[in-house]
Design an enzyme around this catalytic site. Sequence first.
Site, mmCIF file in Angstrom:
data_model
loop_
_atom_site.group_PDB
_atom_site.id
_atom_site.type_symbol
_atom_site.label_atom_id
_atom_site.label_comp_id
_atom_site.label_asym_id
_atom_site.label_seq_id
_atom_site.Cartn_x
_atom_site.Cartn_y
_atom_site.Cartn_z
ATOM 1 N N CYS A 48 0.822 -1.219 0.000
ATOM 2 C CA CYS A 48 0.000 0.000 0.000
ATOM 3 C C CYS A 48 0.853 1.264 0.000
ATOM 4 O O CYS A 48 1.884 1.334 0.665
ATOM 5 C CB CYS A 48 -0.878 0.045 1.236
ATOM 6 N N ARG A 97 5.414 -0.134 -5.942
ATOM 7 C CA ARG A 97 5.355 -0.894 -4.686
ATOM 8 C C ARG A 97 4.445 -2.117 -4.803
ATOM 9 O O ARG A 97 4.479 -2.994 -3.941
ATOM 10 C CB ARG A 97 4.840 0.017 -3.562
ATOM 11 N N TRP A 112 -2.770 -2.842 -1.606
ATOM 12 C CA TRP A 112 -2.338 -4.226 -1.781
ATOM 13 C C TRP A 112 -3.124 -5.012 -0.738
ATOM 14 O O TRP A 112 -2.936 -4.810 0.466
ATOM 15 C CB TRP A 112 -0.826 -4.330 -1.545
ATOM 16 N N ASN A 140 -1.853 2.323 5.450
ATOM 17 C CA ASN A 140 -0.855 1.321 5.095
ATOM 18 C C ASN A 140 -0.549 0.542 6.364
ATOM 19 O O ASN A 140 -0.135 1.131 7.358
ATOM 20 C CB ASN A 140 0.408 2.031 4.568
ATOM 21 N N GLY A 141 -0.796 -0.776 6.363
ATOM 22 C CA GLY A 141 -0.522 -1.577 7.558
ATOM 23 C C GLY A 141 -1.678 -2.509 7.853
ATOM 24 O O GLY A 141 -2.508 -2.785 6.994
ATOM 25 N N GLU A 149 17.783 -18.487 -5.578
ATOM 26 C CA GLU A 149 17.482 -17.151 -6.099
ATOM 27 C C GLU A 149 17.023 -17.244 -7.574
ATOM 28 O O GLU A 149 16.076 -16.572 -7.981
ATOM 29 C CB GLU A 149 18.716 -16.247 -5.955
ATOM 30 N N LYS A 169 13.335 -16.074 -8.969
ATOM 31 C CA LYS A 169 13.129 -15.126 -10.076
ATOM 32 C C LYS A 169 12.126 -15.701 -11.077
ATOM 33 O O LYS A 169 11.218 -15.017 -11.517
ATOM 34 C CB LYS A 169 14.450 -14.819 -10.816
ATOM 35 N N GLU A 173 8.549 -15.799 -9.589
ATOM 36 C CA GLU A 173 7.949 -14.480 -9.387
ATOM 37 C C GLU A 173 7.399 -13.862 -10.660
ATOM 38 O O GLU A 173 6.310 -13.313 -10.660
ATOM 39 C CB GLU A 173 9.009 -13.493 -8.856
ATOM 40 N N HIS A 201 17.742 -37.410 -2.052
ATOM 41 C CA HIS A 201 16.941 -37.724 -0.862
ATOM 42 C C HIS A 201 15.473 -37.347 -1.040
ATOM 43 O O HIS A 201 14.739 -37.244 -0.057
ATOM 44 C CB HIS A 201 17.530 -37.006 0.364
ATOM 45 N N LYS A 261 6.576 -4.623 -3.812
ATOM 46 C CA LYS A 261 8.008 -4.322 -3.759
ATOM 47 C C LYS A 261 8.479 -4.204 -2.323
ATOM 48 O O LYS A 261 9.566 -4.617 -1.970
ATOM 49 C CB LYS A 261 8.271 -3.015 -4.521
HETATM 50 O O1 M6R Z 1 13.076 -5.014 0.648
HETATM 51 P P1 M6R Z 1 13.570 -6.363 1.083
HETATM 52 O O2 M6R Z 1 14.913 -6.697 0.544
HETATM 53 O O3 M6R Z 1 13.528 -6.509 2.589
HETATM 54 O O4 M6R Z 1 12.519 -7.386 0.492
HETATM 55 C C1 M6R Z 1 12.599 -8.744 0.795
HETATM 56 C C2 M6R Z 1 11.769 -9.561 -0.162
HETATM 57 O O5 M6R Z 1 10.423 -9.169 -0.106
HETATM 58 C C3 M6R Z 1 12.263 -9.421 -1.609
HETATM 59 O O6 M6R Z 1 13.600 -9.784 -1.743
HETATM 60 C C4 M6R Z 1 11.414 -10.301 -2.538
HETATM 61 O O7 M6R Z 1 11.645 -11.645 -2.290
HETATM 62 C C5 M6R Z 1 11.709 -9.926 -3.992
HETATM 63 N N1 M6R Z 1 10.484 -9.819 -4.719
HETATM 64 C C6 M6R Z 1 12.600 -10.896 -4.663
HETATM 65 O O8 M6R Z 1 12.747 -10.670 -6.027
#
Ligand code: M6R
Length: 609
Positions: free
Chosen positions: A2, A27, A74, A98-99, A479, A483, A486, A502, A604
């Site tokens: 948000c 965001r 959001w 926001n929250g 990672e 990617k 996501e 395993h 974000k």
């Molecule tokens: O702002 P931050 O680095 O604390 O955010 C952590 C995660 O939300 C962030 O890395 C998220 O996993 C990304 N979308 C990864 O691409």
Amino acid sequence: MCGIIGLVSKKEVSSTLVEGLKRLEYRGYDSSGIATISNEKIERVRSKGNLKFLEEKLLSTSLPGNIGIGHTRWATHGTPEEKNAHPHITDKVAVVHNGIIENNNQLRNQLIEAGTKFASDTDTEVVCHIITSYINSGLSAYDSIRASINDIRGTYAFGVLIASEPNKLFAVRGGSPIAIGSADEENYIGSDTYSLSAYSDNITYLKDGDIAIIENKSYEIFDQSNSLVEREKQSIIESVTLSEKGIFKHFMSKEIHEQPEVIAKSLSNYIDMDNSLLCVPDLPYDLSTISNVTLVACGSSYYAGLIARDWFEKFTNVKVDVEIASEFRYREPPMDSNGLTIFISQSGETADTLAALKHCKSLGQKTISIVNVGDSSMCRNSHASLKIFAGPEIGVASTKAFTCQLIVLACLAIKIGRLNGSLNKDQEKDYVKSLLSIPRLISNTLDKEDEIVKLAHDLSNITTTLYLGRGQMYPVAMEGALKLKEISYVHAEGYPAGEMKHGPIALLERDLPVFMMAPSNTLYEKTVSNLNEVIARDASVILLTDEKGLENIGYLKDKIKTFLVDETDIISAPFVYTLPNQLIAYHIALLKGTDVDQPRNLAKSVTVE
Ligand code: M6R
């Protein structure tokens, strides 16, 4: 997550509010809305989905007024639909939030029993009704907001309009960031520096418990104990323009390609180029005697922590733990009193990481945050902070922030190793040399993007995949899988190559794509054994390795696809093997036609638990 914008001016505000919302889009959001006061009456327009739908509505519904609030939502409480979009209003009050209000259910039930009719499923509407009921009981606007804050529990930043106070905008902070930006004869509120930087060259963050009363020429801030306070006004010095995408189709692509440049910038802040030695600033505590290091983070930042574990263990000889913030903060493990806890976060606002930071501080840990957003909550709450200098990262999927986090983590590990005597000057110089080679190595991979595009075409119909690696390549694999998940919505799992037998080996079948990261290092042969296990089950391997690795693989190379990178070492390997994975995810998503920069359901900056 948000975003809030608000403005009190001498001019009409609705179009500026929409422009402000555009600066909050990155965001992540699922609906939006704005409200203004005109002739002591609150009016609002809201819409589900992209901001363009809000703009379309505003073409046919004018929203006059010199004061207003806006919001990108959001969803937490209630599905993403118009009735749940903010601002929430009564005839007297409008609120953006926001929250999360944790005692929402209890308060909602009390209000319903008292005859309140709800128009949404949100927790925010509860706050709107509570403020209204205090106003109806005869309290002033400010006192009604103050009294309402005492009734609610949770994390929040609010922007509030009160119909009977058409020249006053109210802002409240209780755990989620909100700031004031001032300009000529108008004042703004916003969730972050970026949202305010188009309108103001200064920013004043509220502290938890603060309520601000903002008029067009001045504002006052009252703290938790209701005393008038001054909060530091900072200049917005860094360029926070989102810069155009330029030749790139998406911010993610731009940010992937920016990595050689931003990594070089990050390095220039932590390395004395003339002497090839580190110049990491001294921290406000003695790093030479720390007994252990704990790295805490979420998502990609957590994977950066897992990669850095190797550096901290090898360079400092102290015990290292890496923790997922949302698990760590509730597990509350015993912490060594002489321990250093490092919080890694692009945004510096991630709710779980921030809560873990506050918890560790209360335990007397030495804390340091490694952040991209320099004036973020984590930056302000930790004993020390090191910026990663990646520049604004707009794509929801972290790319350049991830690699710049690694730069700072490597520098910090080397610094502690030097301070506690685990590394000598020559070793420091060697590692610095390796760090300095990273921009060039990454550029070399970017030059081979065409090969990745071909690979992505071959893989465009995949529905599931595995990413395997050993040692540092295991978090690199996770990672890579994150990617892909996501932005292309393809199921992907990152796994330690040696652990595959395993369990996940059961998934292997003809043509299942398996990415294997195998630099020619001490773990190479073991990784190749796992590669054989995958090939034996007819899965389709994409091997990321270097020339030497390819040579040593012998006849197997005819059975697999390969992507060659430069030779690496303990410092450069995670960077060099991350790049192809970022590009693969991007190009597969492009072929699938997904919303690369704002993937569904993601935000974000994750400011709720
Ligand atoms: O702002 P931050 O680095 O604390 O955010 C952590 C995660 O939300 C962030 O890395 C998220 O996993 C990304 N979308 C990864 O691409």
